[in-house]
Design a protein around this motif. Sequence first.
Motif, mmCIF file in Angstrom:
data_model
loop_
_atom_site.group_PDB
_atom_site.id
_atom_site.type_symbol
_atom_site.label_atom_id
_atom_site.label_comp_id
_atom_site.label_asym_id
_atom_site.label_seq_id
_atom_site.Cartn_x
_atom_site.Cartn_y
_atom_site.Cartn_z
ATOM 1 N N ILE A 48 0.778 -1.143 0.009
ATOM 2 C CA ILE A 48 0.059 -0.103 0.034
ATOM 3 C C ILE A 48 0.903 1.047 -0.052
ATOM 4 O O ILE A 48 0.619 2.401 -0.692
ATOM 5 C CB ILE A 48 -0.988 -0.018 1.128
ATOM 6 N N ARG A 56 -6.014 1.391 -1.205
ATOM 7 C CA ARG A 56 -4.996 2.517 -1.042
ATOM 8 C C ARG A 56 -5.019 2.755 0.443
ATOM 9 O O ARG A 56 -4.373 3.856 0.709
ATOM 10 C CB ARG A 56 -5.741 3.827 -1.808
ATOM 11 N N GLY A 57 -5.631 1.863 1.155
ATOM 12 C CA GLY A 57 -5.362 2.094 2.608
ATOM 13 C C GLY A 57 -5.718 0.898 3.519
ATOM 14 O O GLY A 57 -6.196 -0.087 2.834
ATOM 15 N N LYS A 86 -0.273 7.727 7.451
ATOM 16 C CA LYS A 86 -1.131 8.352 6.125
ATOM 17 C C LYS A 86 -1.947 7.174 5.952
ATOM 18 O O LYS A 86 -3.255 7.468 5.538
ATOM 19 C CB LYS A 86 -0.255 8.628 5.114
ATOM 20 N N TRP A 87 -1.603 6.015 5.537
ATOM 21 C CA TRP A 87 -2.452 5.135 4.833
ATOM 22 C C TRP A 87 -2.727 3.688 5.858
ATOM 23 O O TRP A 87 -3.620 2.787 5.380
ATOM 24 C CB TRP A 87 -1.417 4.447 3.658
ATOM 25 N N ARG A 89 -5.121 2.643 9.231
ATOM 26 C CA ARG A 89 -5.819 3.519 10.374
ATOM 27 C C ARG A 89 -6.025 2.268 11.498
ATOM 28 O O ARG A 89 -6.513 1.166 10.894
ATOM 29 C CB ARG A 89 -7.390 3.873 9.866
ATOM 30 N N ASN A 118 -3.998 8.201 13.735
ATOM 31 C CA ASN A 118 -4.574 7.303 12.949
ATOM 32 C C ASN A 118 -4.972 6.122 13.974
ATOM 33 O O ASN A 118 -5.285 4.942 13.389
ATOM 34 C CB ASN A 118 -3.173 6.657 12.113
ATOM 35 N N PHE A 142 -10.318 8.051 4.857
ATOM 36 C CA PHE A 142 -8.714 8.404 4.504
ATOM 37 C C PHE A 142 -8.706 7.864 2.913
ATOM 38 O O PHE A 142 -7.633 8.264 2.369
ATOM 39 C CB PHE A 142 -7.625 7.845 5.357
ATOM 40 N N VAL A 143 -9.702 7.167 2.412
ATOM 41 C CA VAL A 143 -9.650 6.864 0.753
ATOM 42 C C VAL A 143 -10.520 7.591 -0.226
ATOM 43 O O VAL A 143 -10.531 7.662 -1.244
ATOM 44 C CB VAL A 143 -9.647 5.398 0.755
ATOM 45 N N PHE A 150 -10.283 -0.025 0.135
ATOM 46 C CA PHE A 150 -9.180 -0.123 1.139
ATOM 47 C C PHE A 150 -9.155 -1.824 1.740
ATOM 48 O O PHE A 150 -10.280 -2.281 1.554
ATOM 49 C CB PHE A 150 -9.413 0.788 2.167
#
Lengths: 377, 267
Positions: A48, A56-57, A86-87, A89, A118, A142-143, A150
Motif C-alpha cells: 500500500i 489504497r489504505g 497516512k495509509w 488506520r 491514526n 482516508f480513501v 481499502f
Amino acid sequence: MAESISRSLRDGCLEGEHAPALTIEDSLASPLGSHVFDHFLANLASQIADGTSQARGLVLVALNWSPSFYIDLLRRKGVDASLVDKWVRILDCYSDPLGWKDRIPPLMNVQKPSTRENVSFFRDVRDINKLLSSVLDLGKGFVGQGKTRFAVAVDLVSNLLRHTSLPSVAGLLNNLRSNDQISCIFWLIHSDLHEPRVSTALAYVSTVVASVQPIMQLTDEHRSRRDFLWLEKNSCKAKFYVRLKRRNGRVKLLAEELHMDQVGVKFAAVTSENSFVNKSLLPKVQFNLQLSDQERVDRAKVVLPYEHQGNGEAIQIYDGRRSLSDDQKDPHLVQPSTFSVMTDAQAASGNGEIHYIRDSDDEQPDSDEDPDDDLDV
Amino acid sequence: MNPSPPPPRDPDLLEEALGLGRGGSPPWRLAFVEDCVETSGAFVLHNFLKRTLSTEGDGTVVFLGLAQPFSHYDRVLRKMGCNLSVQRNKNKLHFIDLLNLEFLGERRLSNEKGENDIEIGFMDLYNRILRSIEAIRSKDYNGGWTTIIIDDLSHLEIAAHGSVKHVLDFLQYCRSLTSEMDCSLVILNHEDIHSSDEALQMLSHLDYISDILIKAETLSTGIAADVHGQMTVIIKDAPGGLIKKLHSFQFKVKENGVEFFYPGSRF
C-alpha cells in the motif's frame, strides 16, 4: 503459496466480485498464527505504501494487541512511519473494548501513552453493527468516496466471538467482503478456542483458509504440554496448509512449511525431514533397533521351515536326517541336493540357516491326521 | 559508624528463570502460576511478595486477596523476613480484600447496554486496582515497578458464578493495564479443577495471553521428605507465542522461604 496469498491480497477483487477473504487459523499446538498474520499485514502495508496494491489504505481492527504494538511492528518491518500514519488506520478494540474506562475516573498522576491520529478508540465490541460502520467510516475517511478501495484486517476473531455470536461475526465479515470499497480482508482465529463449526463457518466466508499445524502431531505420549521433545520440535517450525477456493468452485489444497527466525516467519516447500523426525522418536539405546538395507535383503532370502514356502511351488522339505548324497527320490520330499544348493548359497553369503527336522519318516506333509488321536484318555 | 548494608544475595533458580536477576523490572508482563491439589503454588506468590517488597528494590504490589485474609499472608511473610503491615503503611503494598466473594453481585439479568451485575462488579474491581495504582504513584513514588498479584483465579470464577467470559474480559483489561504502564500481572490458577470443555477453553485462553507459565507439580517419583515438588518455567517470546526457553528444577518449601535446586544436587 504464501507468495500467492500475498499477491491475491495485493491484487484485491475484480469488478463485480466479492473481495478475497483470508482466514488464518492456528492452535496452541502450533501458535505461529500471529506471526503469519503479522507477515501478511506487513507485506500488504508495504505494498500500500509503495502504491502497488489495489487497496489504497488499510484499516486494522486491533482486538488482541495494542495499536502501539502494530505501529512498532510495521516500523520494524521497514514500512515508513509517515506512510503508516497516512495509509493505516487502527480501530483500537484492545484498550477499552467494553467502555469501562469511560465510566470510571481516569488515572491521575500517571503518564498516559500519547494518542495517535491514526488510532481510533472503539468501546463497544458487542455492537457488531456499530463496529461495521466504524470500520467503513474509518476507511472512507482516508480513501474518500468513489472507486478507491481499502483493505481490512482483524487481528483476532476469537476475541470478537467472546462478545457476540457466530452468526453476527460471520455476518460482519460477509458484509465487509461484499462492500464495494473493500479490496481484501483477512483475519486470525485460534481454532482450539472454539467448536469446530466456528472454523467451518468462517471457511465458508473465506476464499482462502491458511491453517498452521504442528510439524509433529500431538500424540497420547505427548499429551502433557511439558513434553520437551514435542515442544522443541514444534517451537519454531510448522506446517502451513492452504485451501484455495477458485471462482469456478474448485478447491485446491496446498502445503508448505514455515519456520521462525530473527526477522519473522519464512515459508519453504515441504521437505522430507519429517521422516527423520519420526525416526528420532525411537529410544536412544546403545544397540541398533533398526535393520540396515543389507539385513533387510538377507531377511527376505531366508527359507522358512514350513511345509510350504507360500509361493505356489511344490512342497519342499529338507529332512536333516537324510544325507546330502542320498539319491532316493520321494515325491513328498525335496531333493536334498537341491536344498543343499540353497543352503550353500546362503552359507556363501555368510547368513543364518534354519534346519527343520521332521519328527517321523511316515509323517506325510500337511497330514490331516491329528497326532492327539493316538491318545487313549 | 553505620553498619554497611548487607551484600545483595545471588538470585535463586526461579529468579534466574524469570529473568529477575538482582532486582529491577521483570522482562515479562503476564505470568500464570499453575498448581494442583498435591502441590500448592502459593509459595510462588509469597516469593514474589517478598522479592518485590524487599529493601533492595523499589517495587510495589497490588494484591487481590480472594483465597486468604491479609493476616495469613502477614504471618507467612513475617517468617520469611518481610513485614507486610509495615509495607502497607509505607504505601508499597495495597491489599484488596475480596474474601467474601460478594463483590461481583448476584443478579445476572442484563440492562439495556447488555451489562449485568457481574460485569459491573468486575468493572468496579478494575476501578479499585486503578485507584490503588494511583495511590501508589501519588506520593514518594520513585518510578518502581508495580506487580499486580491475584490469588487466585479459581475464586474469581466462583465469584463470577462460573462465567468464564466475564473473567476473561476482566483479565483483558488487566492485560491492557500492563501495556499502558510499568506493571506486570501474576495470577495463581489451580489447573486440576478445570474439566469441562468451557473450562479447558479458559485454560487455552490463559495460555494465549500469558508470556510466562510457572508450573508447580509433584515429583513423578512420588512423595519425598527433602524434595517437595518440581517446578517448570516456560518462557515464551510473546504472549501465546513460541516457547523461547524451558527451565526445570525442584524445590523444598521451608518456614522461612523456599529452596530451589537442580535434581540430584542435594544429598
